[in-house]
Design a protein around this motif. Sequence first.
Motif, PDB file in Angstrom:
ATOM      1  N   UNK A  16       0.990  -0.929   0.086  1.00  0.00           N
ATOM      2  CA  UNK A  16      -0.168  -0.011  -0.115  1.00  0.00           C
ATOM      3  C   UNK A  16       0.241   0.983  -0.126  1.00  0.00           C
ATOM      4  N   UNK A  17       1.749   1.291   0.090  1.00  0.00           N
ATOM      5  CA  UNK A  17       2.892   2.546   1.107  1.00  0.00           C
ATOM      6  C   UNK A  17       3.700   2.603  -0.675  1.00  0.00           C
ATOM      7  N   UNK A  18       3.641   1.921  -1.567  1.00  0.00           N
ATOM      8  CA  UNK A  18       3.913   2.049  -3.083  1.00  0.00           C
ATOM      9  C   UNK A  18       5.126   1.354  -3.229  1.00  0.00           C
ATOM     10  N   UNK A  19       5.719   0.194  -2.199  1.00  0.00           N
ATOM     11  CA  UNK A  19       6.106  -0.798  -3.121  1.00  0.00           C
ATOM     12  C   UNK A  19       6.134  -2.581  -3.608  1.00  0.00           C
ATOM     13  N   UNK A  20       6.380  -2.430  -4.305  1.00  0.00           N
ATOM     14  CA  UNK A  20       6.249  -3.980  -5.546  1.00  0.00           C
ATOM     15  C   UNK A  20       7.275  -5.003  -5.063  1.00  0.00           C
ATOM     16  N   UNK A  21       6.951  -6.050  -4.291  1.00  0.00           N
ATOM     17  CA  UNK A  21       6.820  -7.246  -3.362  1.00  0.00           C
ATOM     18  C   UNK A  21       7.626  -8.236  -4.251  1.00  0.00           C
ATOM     19  N   UNK A  22       8.593  -8.425  -4.704  1.00  0.00           N
ATOM     20  CA  UNK A  22       9.223  -9.749  -5.800  1.00  0.00           C
ATOM     21  C   UNK A  22       9.630 -11.086  -4.963  1.00  0.00           C
ATOM     22  N   UNK A 235      24.996   0.864   8.378  1.00  0.00           N
ATOM     23  CA  UNK A 235      24.531   2.289   7.936  1.00  0.00           C
ATOM     24  C   UNK A 235      24.329   2.735   6.409  1.00  0.00           C
ATOM     25  N   UNK A 236      25.603   1.735   6.106  1.00  0.00           N
ATOM     26  CA  UNK A 236      26.022   2.940   4.753  1.00  0.00           C
ATOM     27  C   UNK A 236      25.110   2.192   3.600  1.00  0.00           C
ATOM     28  N   UNK A 237      24.575   0.856   3.541  1.00  0.00           N
ATOM     29  CA  UNK A 237      23.817   0.041   3.131  1.00  0.00           C
ATOM     30  C   UNK A 237      22.590   0.678   2.510  1.00  0.00           C
ATOM     31  N   UNK A 238      21.992   1.236   3.644  1.00  0.00           N
ATOM     32  CA  UNK A 238      20.802   1.967   3.470  1.00  0.00           C
ATOM     33  C   UNK A 238      20.715   3.155   3.176  1.00  0.00           C
ATOM     34  N   UNK A 239      21.839   4.463   3.686  1.00  0.00           N
ATOM     35  CA  UNK A 239      22.124   5.299   3.358  1.00  0.00           C
ATOM     36  C   UNK A 239      21.724   5.475   1.723  1.00  0.00           C
ATOM     37  N   UNK A 240      23.115   4.537   1.284  1.00  0.00           N
ATOM     38  CA  UNK A 240      23.665   4.074  -0.183  1.00  0.00           C
ATOM     39  C   UNK A 240      22.292   4.571  -0.874  1.00  0.00           C
ATOM     40  N   UNK A 241      21.110   3.512  -0.663  1.00  0.00           N
ATOM     41  CA  UNK A 241      20.190   3.225  -1.521  1.00  0.00           C
ATOM     42  C   UNK A 241      19.187   4.351  -1.604  1.00  0.00           C
ATOM     43  N   UNK A 242      19.003   4.789  -0.337  1.00  0.00           N
ATOM     44  CA  UNK A 242      17.942   5.327   0.180  1.00  0.00           C
ATOM     45  C   UNK A 242      18.503   6.690  -1.055  1.00  0.00           C
ATOM     46  N   UNK A 290      13.484   0.109   6.376  1.00  0.00           N
ATOM     47  CA  UNK A 290      14.520   1.297   6.309  1.00  0.00           C
ATOM     48  C   UNK A 290      14.519   1.906   4.599  1.00  0.00           C
ATOM     49  N   UNK A 291      13.713   1.112   3.517  1.00  0.00           N
ATOM     50  CA  UNK A 291      13.603   1.774   2.260  1.00  0.00           C
ATOM     51  C   UNK A 291      12.287   1.770   1.745  1.00  0.00           C
ATOM     52  N   UNK A 292      11.263   2.489   2.388  1.00  0.00           N
ATOM     53  CA  UNK A 292      10.041   2.617   1.942  1.00  0.00           C
ATOM     54  C   UNK A 292       9.759   3.589   1.360  1.00  0.00           C
ATOM     55  N   UNK A 315       6.132   2.281   8.681  1.00  0.00           N
ATOM     56  CA  UNK A 315       5.952   3.026   8.813  1.00  0.00           C
ATOM     57  C   UNK A 315       5.821   4.697   7.524  1.00  0.00           C
ATOM     58  N   UNK A 316       5.562   4.035   6.196  1.00  0.00           N
ATOM     59  CA  UNK A 316       5.259   4.276   5.146  1.00  0.00           C
ATOM     60  C   UNK A 316       6.595   5.406   4.511  1.00  0.00           C
ATOM     61  N   UNK A 317       6.949   6.121   3.849  1.00  0.00           N
ATOM     62  CA  UNK A 317       7.961   6.613   2.921  1.00  0.00           C
ATOM     63  C   UNK A 317       9.285   6.495   4.361  1.00  0.00           C
ATOM     64  N   UNK A 318      10.625   6.147   4.540  1.00  0.00           N
ATOM     65  CA  UNK A 318      11.186   6.113   5.121  1.00  0.00           C
ATOM     66  C   UNK A 318      12.442   6.318   4.491  1.00  0.00           C
ATOM     67  N   UNK A 319      12.407   6.922   2.843  1.00  0.00           N
ATOM     68  CA  UNK A 319      13.564   7.235   2.146  1.00  0.00           C
ATOM     69  C   UNK A 319      13.642   8.782   2.096  1.00  0.00           C
ATOM     70  N   UNK A 320      12.288   9.269   0.834  1.00  0.00           N
ATOM     71  CA  UNK A 320      12.331  11.076   1.065  1.00  0.00           C
ATOM     72  C   UNK A 320      13.285  11.639   2.237  1.00  0.00           C
ATOM     73  N   UNK A 321      12.843  11.510   3.304  1.00  0.00           N
ATOM     74  CA  UNK A 321      13.030  12.003   4.716  1.00  0.00           C
ATOM     75  C   UNK A 321      14.801  12.029   5.167  1.00  0.00           C
ATOM     76  N   UNK A 322      15.074  11.101   4.064  1.00  0.00           N
ATOM     77  CA  UNK A 322      16.288  10.930   4.452  1.00  0.00           C
ATOM     78  C   UNK A 322      17.475  11.281   3.952  1.00  0.00           C
ATOM     79  N   UNK A 323      17.163  11.802   3.153  1.00  0.00           N
ATOM     80  CA  UNK A 323      18.370  11.934   2.320  1.00  0.00           C
ATOM     81  C   UNK A 323      19.146  12.941   2.672  1.00  0.00           C
ATOM     82  N   UNK A 324      19.591  13.714   4.392  1.00  0.00           N
ATOM     83  CA  UNK A 324      20.337  14.562   4.513  1.00  0.00           C
ATOM     84  C   UNK A 324      21.194  13.356   5.436  1.00  0.00           C
ATOM     85  N   UNK A 325      20.401  12.485   6.397  1.00  0.00           N
ATOM     86  CA  UNK A 325      21.142  12.066   7.082  1.00  0.00           C
ATOM     87  C   UNK A 325      22.250  11.055   6.440  1.00  0.00           C
ATOM     88  N   UNK A 326      21.703  10.413   5.271  1.00  0.00           N
ATOM     89  CA  UNK A 326      22.091  10.046   4.610  1.00  0.00           C
ATOM     90  C   UNK A 326      23.544   9.916   3.585  1.00  0.00           C
TER      91      UNK A 326
END
Length: 374
Positions: A16-22, A235-242, A290-292, A315-326
Motif C-alpha cells: 500500500x505504501x508503493x513498494x512492489x514485492x518480488x 548504516x552504509x547500505x541503507x544510506x546508499x540506497x536512499x 528502511x527502504x520504503x 511506517x510509510x516513506x522512510x527514504x525521501x525523509x532521509x536524504x540529508x542523514x544519508x
Amino acid sequence: MTETNTTTSPLAELSAAGVSIWLDDLSRERITSGGLQKLIVERNVVGVTTNPTIFAAALANGEAYDAQVRELAAHGASVDDAVFEITTDDVARAAEIFAPVYEATGHVDGRVSIEVGPAVAHDSDQTIIDAKRLWEKVDRPNAMIKIPATIEGLDAITEVIGSGISVNVTLIFSLDRHREVIHAYLAGLEKAQAAGIDLSTIESVASFFVSRVDSEIDKRLDAIGTDEAKALKGKAGVANAQLAYELYEQEFASERAQALIAAGANKQRPLWASTGVKDPAYPDTLYVTNLVAPGVVNTMPEKTMDATFDHGVVEGDTVTVAYASAARTLDDLEKVGISYDDVTALLEKEGVDKFVVSWNELLETVRTALDAAK
C-alpha cells in the motif's frame, strides 16, 4: 483477476505504501506445487527475480527437473542448450502464473526476470545477442532480461531497450553507475522511439544492491577499529540506497526524461536487491522497512519476506525523509578512511565473479544430470 491479500499485514502495508514485492527465488517445484501462486495470494508478491545462484540451487535440490533432463539427454542436448531450455522454461511458466498480476497492474508488475550468462558481462555485443535470444525464447510480454551494470553492459542496455525489450539492470552498487544506467535507459528509449516502438510497452528496473555494501564496509570499519568507525556499522547500505532514490527522482525530473514520459515511456524504477541481512546482529527486516518509498521494487529471499510478514514495522516513506542523514553517513565514512569508489568497484567485480562461480556450478549440475540420464 488474481486474488490478492486484502487482510492487514506488514507486507500488505508495504504494498500500500508503493513498494512492489518480488520474490528473489524460483524453482520448478514452486511452479508446479502451487507455492508461487500461494505467495501471490498470501504474501502480496507481484514478481520474481532469478540469477545463476538461484537456478544452481534449484537444479541441485529438486527432482522436478528429472523428466525434462531425461528428454534433453535423449535428444543429445549439450550442457549449454540444456541450461537454456530448463531456465527459460521455468521463467515462461512463472510468467504465465503472473500474467493476471501483469494485467491487473497495467503491465507494471507481474514481471519475471532471467539473466544473461555472467560470462558475457564484459562483452557488450554478446550480451545483446544473448539478451535477445532469451527474450525470444521466453516469449512472454511480462518477462525481463537481466543485464549486469558493467561498463560494457551500458551499451547493451541501450541497444536491448532500443529493441523494445524490458530490462532489469542488475549489480548496481554506486551512485555514479546508477546515473549511467539511467542515461543508458533513456538513450534506449530514444532509440526505440526513433524505431516507432510503443514506449509504454517497455519496462525497466535498476537493481541497486544493499546488504553487500554493509558487509564490505563493516569489515573495513572493524579494521579501522575506532569508536567513530564502529558507530557507522550497518548504516552504509541503507544510506546508499536512499541516495539512489534521490538520484532517480532528480534524473526522471529532467527535461530529457520528461519528454520521453510525455511520449508514453515509463520511469526506470529502483529495485532493492540483496535485501537479506548478512549480519545476524542486525534486524532481519533492516533492508525492507528502511527502504520504503513510492514506486520501488524490493526483491526478497523468502526468509526476509516471512520475517517482514511476521514482525515488520512499516511506517510509510522512510527514504525521501532521509536524504540529508544519508549524505552525512557517506561523508562520515570518507572521513574515517573508507573509499566509497574503491568499495563499489570491488563489489561490482565480486558480484560478477560470484555469478560466474554459480553459473559454473549450474553447468556442472546439469552436466552430471545429463550423464546420469543417458
